[in-house]
Write an enzyme that holds these catalytic residues in place. Structure first.
Site, mmCIF file in Angstrom:
data_model
loop_
_atom_site.group_PDB
_atom_site.id
_atom_site.type_symbol
_atom_site.label_atom_id
_atom_site.label_comp_id
_atom_site.label_asym_id
_atom_site.label_seq_id
_atom_site.Cartn_x
_atom_site.Cartn_y
_atom_site.Cartn_z
ATOM 1 C CD GLU A 132 -3.674 -4.699 4.207
ATOM 2 O OE1 GLU A 132 -2.790 -5.519 4.486
ATOM 3 O OE2 GLU A 132 -3.577 -3.911 3.258
ATOM 4 C CE1 TYR A 174 1.454 -4.023 5.972
ATOM 5 C CE2 TYR A 174 -0.181 -5.700 6.461
ATOM 6 C CZ TYR A 174 0.364 -4.781 5.596
ATOM 7 O OH TYR A 174 -0.192 -4.592 4.368
ATOM 8 C CG ASP A 200 4.771 -5.165 3.310
ATOM 9 O OD1 ASP A 200 5.566 -4.234 3.121
ATOM 10 O OD2 ASP A 200 4.321 -5.866 2.395
#
Length: 308
Positions: A53, A136, A154
């Site tokens: 991520e 997020y 996102d």
DNA sequence: AACCCGTGGGC
DNA sequence: TGCCCAAGGGT
């Protein structure tokens, strides 16, 4: 007179009145078309998900993949990264861009080691408290790594919602309260299904409902997409401001850091001076890197990636 | 809220 | 070629 392009709400031709929740066809599509990405394999673990991520923030999958593999092989647990010098993280980051992310990932690993016994926390608030993790990423890690139920908003999901539900080509520049409300309303009740939906809606935006050249013929919800049913009206609002790059401090910073990344030892100022002609901007960029903790100044005009 | 922060590939 | 875009976060 009702608008000709918009089906009457609740009427027989209203796509949302089919009784099938939006997530059902998207999850079915995902079951068949999901990419086999390394951070989606069970063995990736929460740390693998978290590393991916960080790397995927504003960086395409194709460029992340090789760096991700090397990173996890070298630092299989947060504690392994935490005990390294931060400069090693910056060097291993390579040319992924936005190298402050490497520093933050290192900082997050250190915090995880100190505060959470070396395990990536499952709690959303604890994730959010880590450096480099915002709204997020906290939701993404909690959802993808731990199967929790969170709205994961996102850029892909926001675009899918903008088109399929709101009927516009692009979402607003910044995430709005209305988008968060919509995301929460569309979330399946069941936890594991909500997590599946998060991954599936992202994948749909990444592979089918892309920013340009969307492939509606491959879309599992094309028949109920508000934007398509409205005839795909072009985006009207203010244009998203383009990110100029050539000649900016960012370009200078990139060049300076590239020299330091590739050097094995301290680099003399004279070597850094060669990457940019204009001295004022060059000095400003270097000062910025030092202020950000990406570069460590030594005595005698020497510089290196940070050891601490 | 607006702006800053890298890099490379596609069209 | 130049512009747009890519699983955002911090200030």
């Amino acid at each position: 007179m009702t608008a000709p392009t918009k089906p009457s709400p609740g009427g027989p031709s209203d796509p949302a009145a089919s009784g099938v929740p939006l997530h059902a066809p998207v999850i079915d599509w995902f079951d068949e078309h999901a990419r086999d990405l390394p951070w989606r394999r069970p063995e990736a673990g929460a740390w693998g998900v978290m590393v991916s991520e960080f790397m995927l923030q504003q960086t395409p999958v194709s460029r992340v993949q090789p760096v991700y593999e090397q990173w996890l092989a070298r630092w299989p647990r947060p504690a392994d990264l935490a005990k390294e010098a931060p400069g090693e993280a910056v060097r291993a980051w390579g040319r992924l861009g936005y190298p402050r992310r490497a520093l933050r990932l290192h900082g997050a690993a250190a915090a995880i080691t100190e505060r959470h016994g070396g395990d990536v926390p499952a709690d959303h608030a604890q994730l959010l408290a880590l450096p480099g993790i915002g709204e997020y990423t906290a939701a993404a890690v909690a959802s993808f790594a731990y199967g929790q139920r969170h709205p994961v908003l996102d850029t892909n999901v926001r675009r899918v919602f903008a088109r399929a539900v709101t009927g516009v080509q692009y979402p607003p520049n910044a995430t709005t309260a209305a988008e968060r409300k919509l995301a929460r309303a569309l979330l399946p009740d069941e936890e594991a299904r909500a997590a599946r939906w998060a991954a599936a809606s992202m994948e749909l935006g990444a592979l089918v409902c892309t920013a340009k050249n969307e492939s509606c013929h491959r879309c599992p919800i094309a028949s109920r997409c508000a934007w398509r049913l409205a005839g795909k009206p072009a985006h009207d609002g203010p244009p998203r401001r383009g990110q100029t790059y050539a000649g900016t401090d960012r370009q200078v910073r990139g060049r300076l850091l590239a020299v330091l990344r590739e050097a094995t030892g301290p680099v003399p100022q004279a070597a850094l001076d060669q990457v940019w002609q204009e001295p004022v901007q060059r000095a400003r960029a270097l000062d910025g890197l030092v202020a950000d903790g990406l570069v460590e100044p030594l005595a005698d005009g020497l510089y290196r990636l940070p050891l601490s």
